[in-house]
Write an enzyme that holds these catalytic residues in place. Structure first.
Site, mmCIF file in Angstrom:
data_model
loop_
_atom_site.group_PDB
_atom_site.id
_atom_site.type_symbol
_atom_site.label_atom_id
_atom_site.label_comp_id
_atom_site.label_asym_id
_atom_site.label_seq_id
_atom_site.Cartn_x
_atom_site.Cartn_y
_atom_site.Cartn_z
ATOM 1 N N ARG A 1 0.845 -1.185 0.000
ATOM 2 C CA ARG A 1 0.000 0.000 0.000
ATOM 3 C C ARG A 1 0.887 1.245 0.000
ATOM 4 N NH1 ARG A 1 -3.307 -3.028 -1.441
ATOM 5 N NH2 ARG A 1 -5.323 -3.562 -0.504
ATOM 6 N N GLU B 1 -4.285 6.402 -8.498
ATOM 7 C CA GLU B 1 -4.502 5.308 -9.441
ATOM 8 C C GLU B 1 -5.842 5.503 -10.139
ATOM 9 O OE1 GLU B 1 -4.049 1.463 -7.626
ATOM 10 O OE2 GLU B 1 -2.042 1.908 -6.863
ATOM 11 N N HIS C 1 -0.479 -1.893 -10.475
ATOM 12 C CA HIS C 1 -1.282 -2.516 -9.413
ATOM 13 C C HIS C 1 -1.871 -3.847 -9.888
ATOM 14 C CE1 HIS C 1 -3.749 -1.480 -5.567
ATOM 15 N NE2 HIS C 1 -3.422 -2.767 -5.612
ATOM 16 N N ILE C 2 -0.986 -4.720 -10.321
ATOM 17 C CA ILE C 2 -1.426 -6.013 -10.856
ATOM 18 C C ILE C 2 -0.786 -7.196 -10.117
ATOM 19 C CG2 ILE C 2 -2.116 -5.303 -13.164
ATOM 20 C CD1 ILE C 2 1.382 -6.613 -12.437
#
Length: 347
Positions: A258, A286, A305-306
């Site tokens: 995070r 994002e 963010h994968i």
């Protein structure tokens, strides 16, 4: 309201079918529930479906949840506040196909006594694997070599980038002994890394106690810092400007957890100076704007963010959903249930 419903045969004790409502966005539904998994879910009860985005009005929510006993949610589902819960009087169990449920439940939900589980365990191996891949890339300086060649540098100039190093023997400092953190630690140790971990909640007798150290020492002595801590009030900004400045020259920083755990401005300044390199899968904004400052750094390795989004993790998630609902309907203990207290230390 936390009584279980059935016998594991897809029927309510009074003989009516168990109704399971599946609300997962179209782009993820097939990934979580390929035909065999969907068939296993259908064996547990009568399935109805809706798109999460279509349930944000009271009328639509009430129609979809009418008579539903088990609710399967994922990203984009509306918050289960008192008004919505009142529209689902038959609801007995909520199963979240993804990980974090902070946005999904609050005081209104906990007051009902309804049980809730989540399938976050399915993503932990995937996130840890990407974190390891980013770690190896930074250590070997793959990102710098790739940028040099793609930006038109001469072959010999590209090779003059400071030599990389192997993970075997490197000191890897892990912030957070989460499920993901533990997977990452096992992978790094299997490759010969000297691992240390900072987490004040490692229980006595845990095998990781022998690796535990303070945050200041971890940052000052590690070749790699990998963040696997959740986003909580306690962790907010825990790696600030002072902590980042304490990192070794030439160290690398990996965050697949995070962004709120880190002072992103301070991190950017250190990476932009070239003193340290970083790999990031999570960002303060994002989607990451096309003109974002991070995109211009040759020593920053970025992914959108994968980390947890593999085909394998989605299939595991769907299997966890089916298995957990089966346990609930049979009156067996849940393996992935969460409480209000659990959430206080989870992202």
């Amino acid at each position: 309201m936390n009584d279980h419903l059935g016998t594991g045969q897809g029927r309510h004790p009074q003989g009516s079918p168990i109704r399971i409502h599946l609300s997962v966005a179209p782009g993820e539904r097939a990934a979580f529930f390929p035909p065999p998994t969907l068939a296993a879910l259908a064996a547990l009860g009568e399935i109805t479906e809706s798109e999460p985005a279509a349930l944000h009005t009271p009328d639509a929510f009430g129609r979809a949840l009418d008579g539903v006993h088990v609710l399967v949610t994922a990203w984009g589902f509306p918050r289960l506040d008192a008004a919505r819960l009142a529209l689902a009087p038959d609801l007995r169990f909520v199963m979240h196909a993804a990980s974090s449920i902070h946005w999904l439940v609050g005081d209104d939900f906990w007051a009902t006594g309804l049980p809730v589980s989540q399938a976050g365990a399915a993503m932990a191996p995937a996130v840890a694997e990407l974190s390891l891949g980013l770690t190896l890339s930074l250590l070997r300086r793959t990102h710098r070599h790739d940028h040099a060649l793609r930006s038109g540098q001469e072959w010999d100039a590209a090779r003059e980038t400071r030599r990389g190093r192997e993970i075997s023997g490197a000191r890897v400092g892990v912030v957070g002994a989460s499920r993901t953190g533990r997977h990452y630690i096992r992978m790094c140790r299997a490759l010969g890394a000297d691992v240390r971990v900072h987490d004040p909640y490692i229980p006595s007798g845990d095998p990781l106690t022998e690796l535990r150290t303070g945050l200041a020492e971890l940052l000052a002595t590690s070749d790699v810092i990998a963040v696997h801590a959740p986003a909580t009030p306690e962790t907010h900004g825990m790696i600030g400007a002072r902590e980042i400045a304490a990192m070794r020259d030439g160290a690398v920083f990996v965050n697949t957890a995070r962004p709120s755990v880190v002072d992103m401005d301070a991190l950017f300044a250190e990476v932009a100076s070239g003193r340290i390199d970083a790999a990031l899968d999570v960002f303060t904004s994002e989607p990451l704007p096309v003109d974002d400052r991070w995109r211009g750094l040759p020593n920053a390795l970025l992914t959108p963010h994968i980390a947890g989004a593999t085909s394998d993790s989605r299939q595991r998630g769907g299997q966890i959903v089916v298995e957990e609902i089966g346990r609930f309907l049979a009156g067996r203990p849940l393996e992935h249930a969460l409480t209000r207290e659990d959430l206080a230390r989870m992202g």
